[in-house]
Design an enzyme around this catalytic site. Structure first.
Site, PDB file in Angstrom:
ATOM      1  N   PHE A  23      -2.775   1.998   3.116  1.00 24.58           N
ATOM      2  CA  PHE A  23      -1.471   1.107   3.442  1.00 24.58           C
ATOM      3  C   PHE A  23      -0.356   2.065   2.780  1.00 24.58           C
ATOM      4  O   PHE A  23      -0.498   2.453   1.855  1.00 24.58           O
ATOM      5  CB  PHE A  23      -1.641  -0.012   2.489  1.00 24.58           C
ATOM      6  CG  PHE A  23      -0.893  -1.275   3.028  1.00 24.58           C
ATOM      7  CD1 PHE A  23      -1.518  -2.449   3.892  1.00 24.58           C
ATOM      8  CD2 PHE A  23       0.554  -1.375   3.036  1.00 24.58           C
ATOM      9  CE1 PHE A  23      -0.707  -3.255   4.416  1.00 24.58           C
ATOM     10  CE2 PHE A  23       1.176  -2.601   3.403  1.00 24.58           C
ATOM     11  CZ  PHE A  23       0.481  -3.498   4.202  1.00 24.58           C
ATOM     12  N   GLU A  59      -8.138  -3.120  -2.213  1.00 27.46           N
ATOM     13  CA  GLU A  59      -9.663  -2.718  -2.218  1.00 27.46           C
ATOM     14  C   GLU A  59      -9.690  -1.471  -3.392  1.00 27.46           C
ATOM     15  O   GLU A  59     -10.992  -0.706  -3.398  1.00 27.46           O
ATOM     16  CB  GLU A  59     -10.087  -2.222  -0.895  1.00 27.46           C
ATOM     17  CG  GLU A  59     -10.256  -3.164   0.129  1.00 27.46           C
ATOM     18  CD  GLU A  59      -8.800  -3.760   0.671  1.00 27.46           C
ATOM     19  OE1 GLU A  59      -7.753  -3.339   0.752  1.00 27.46           O
ATOM     20  OE2 GLU A  59      -8.951  -5.019   1.014  1.00 27.46           O
ATOM     21  N   VAL A  82       2.302  -0.506  -3.449  1.00 27.57           N
ATOM     22  CA  VAL A  82       2.673  -1.962  -3.176  1.00 27.57           C
ATOM     23  C   VAL A  82       4.077  -1.933  -3.022  1.00 27.57           C
ATOM     24  O   VAL A  82       4.720  -1.739  -4.123  1.00 27.57           O
ATOM     25  CB  VAL A  82       1.918  -2.731  -4.017  1.00 27.57           C
ATOM     26  CG1 VAL A  82       1.845  -4.180  -3.506  1.00 27.57           C
ATOM     27  CG2 VAL A  82       0.591  -2.294  -4.449  1.00 27.57           C
ATOM     28  N   HIS A  89       3.177 -11.572   0.067  1.00 24.06           N
ATOM     29  CA  HIS A  89       1.633 -11.402  -0.798  1.00 24.06           C
ATOM     30  C   HIS A  89       1.952 -10.296  -1.586  1.00 24.06           C
ATOM     31  O   HIS A  89       0.973 -10.018  -2.280  1.00 24.06           O
ATOM     32  CB  HIS A  89       0.617 -11.782  -0.170  1.00 24.06           C
ATOM     33  CG  HIS A  89      -0.004 -10.636   0.680  1.00 24.06           C
ATOM     34  ND1 HIS A  89       0.701 -10.520   2.059  1.00 24.06           N
ATOM     35  CD2 HIS A  89      -0.901  -9.927   0.784  1.00 24.06           C
ATOM     36  CE1 HIS A  89      -0.239  -9.592   2.662  1.00 24.06           C
ATOM     37  NE2 HIS A  89      -1.027  -9.198   1.910  1.00 24.06           N
ATOM     38  N   ARG A 129       9.101   8.173  -6.194  1.00 25.93           N
ATOM     39  CA  ARG A 129       8.145   8.436  -7.098  1.00 25.93           C
ATOM     40  C   ARG A 129       7.141   9.199  -6.573  1.00 25.93           C
ATOM     41  O   ARG A 129       5.714   9.324  -7.119  1.00 25.93           O
ATOM     42  CB  ARG A 129       7.701   6.935  -7.783  1.00 25.93           C
ATOM     43  CG  ARG A 129       8.861   6.369  -8.383  1.00 25.93           C
ATOM     44  CD  ARG A 129       8.434   4.880  -8.520  1.00 25.93           C
ATOM     45  NE  ARG A 129       9.204   4.492  -9.649  1.00 25.93           N
ATOM     46  CZ  ARG A 129      10.789   4.128  -9.318  1.00 25.93           C
ATOM     47  NH1 ARG A 129      11.288   4.451  -8.104  1.00 25.93           N
ATOM     48  NH2 ARG A 129      11.553   3.403 -10.182  1.00 25.93           N
TER      49      ARG A 129
HETATM   50  N1  INI Z   1      -1.671  -3.204   0.447  1.00 27.05           N
HETATM   51  C1  INI Z   1      -0.915  -1.985  -0.053  1.00 27.05           C
HETATM   52  O1  INI Z   1      -1.543  -1.213  -0.661  1.00 27.05           O
HETATM   53  N2  INI Z   1       0.346  -2.188  -0.202  1.00 27.05           N
HETATM   54  C2  INI Z   1       1.015  -3.269   0.212  1.00 27.05           C
HETATM   55  O2  INI Z   1       2.397  -3.208  -0.036  1.00 27.05           O
HETATM   56  C3  INI Z   1       0.508  -4.186   0.666  1.00 27.05           C
HETATM   57  N3  INI Z   1       1.347  -5.333   1.182  1.00 27.05           N
HETATM   58  O3  INI Z   1       2.567  -5.555   0.957  1.00 27.05           O
HETATM   59  O4  INI Z   1       0.710  -6.200   1.908  1.00 27.05           O
HETATM   60  C4  INI Z   1      -1.087  -4.424   0.861  1.00 27.05           C
HETATM   61  N4  INI Z   1      -1.798  -5.355   1.394  1.00 27.05           N
HETATM   62  C5  INI Z   1      -3.013  -5.082   2.027  1.00 27.05           C
HETATM   63  C6  INI Z   1      -3.869  -5.317   0.899  1.00 27.05           C
HETATM   64  O5  INI Z   1      -4.043  -4.415   0.001  1.00 27.05           O
HETATM   65  C7  INI Z   1      -5.537  -5.393   1.503  1.00 27.05           C
HETATM   66  O6  INI Z   1      -5.918  -4.272   2.003  1.00 27.05           O
HETATM   67  C8  INI Z   1      -5.472  -6.548   2.590  1.00 27.05           C
HETATM   68  O7  INI Z   1      -5.099  -7.689   2.077  1.00 27.05           O
HETATM   69  C9  INI Z   1      -7.099  -6.829   3.195  1.00 27.05           C
HETATM   70  O8  INI Z   1      -7.852  -7.014   1.977  1.00 27.05           O
END
Ligand code: INI
Length: 155
Positions: A23, A59, A82, A89, A129
């Protein structure tokens, strides 16, 4: 005179595990590059690095715990990004990822685990960063892992 324990910044002969989320890959890819650069520049071999790609920051904790438990690595670096942006969320993902990594590191005390998960309000802050004006948090988290490796070996 007290007994001093400290970690040397030497990755020679060590095995590193990196858990990195896909992500926001544009950011996490840069964190991974920073981590590998730091490892090499402290004497570590790239062949001794295992990189586990996971879907998102959520995860990372269970994967880091499993990797630490596997006996295949001497330290684990957790990398993710994130970004608040338009994500409702954000708070849940950011908080649970951080809390989960802290918990995993306290449960798997044989293997040091470090935190290189960015939690930012904007993509610009994340870019800063991940290899631009505020350094590279993947590099920093790897340096901490190398230092902690040396400390854990002595405890
Ligand atoms: N996962 C991230 O690594 N960064 C994010 O900004 C993010 N947002 O904002 O939604 C994010 N969501 C996915 C989450 O980590 C899970 O992979 C997903 O919910 C499936 O379990």
């Amino acid at each position: 005179m007290y007994k001093k324990l400290e970690g040397m910044l030497n990755a020679e002969g060590k095995r590193l595990g990196v858990v990195v989320s896909r992500f926001n890959e544009i950011i996490t890819g840069k964190l991974l590059e920073g981590a590998l650069d730091c490892w090499r520049r402290h004497g570590g071999k790239e062949e001794e690095v295992t990189v586990v790609f996971v879907p998102g920051a959520w995860e990372i904790p269970p994967t880091a715990a499993k990797l630490a438990k596997s006996g295949k690595v001497d330290a684990v670096v957790c990398l993710g990004a994130v970004i608040r942006g338009a994500t409702p969320h954000f708070e849940f993902v950011a908080a649970e990822s951080a809390k989960g990594i802290a918990q995993a590191s306290m449960q798997q005390t044989e293997v040091p685990m470090t935190f290189g998960v960015l939690t930012c309000d904007t993509i610009e802050q994340a870019v800063e960063r991940a290899g631009s004006k505020s350094g590279n948090k993947g590099w920093d988290a790897t340096l901490s892992a190398i230092e902690m490796l040396g400390i854990y070996k002595q405890l």
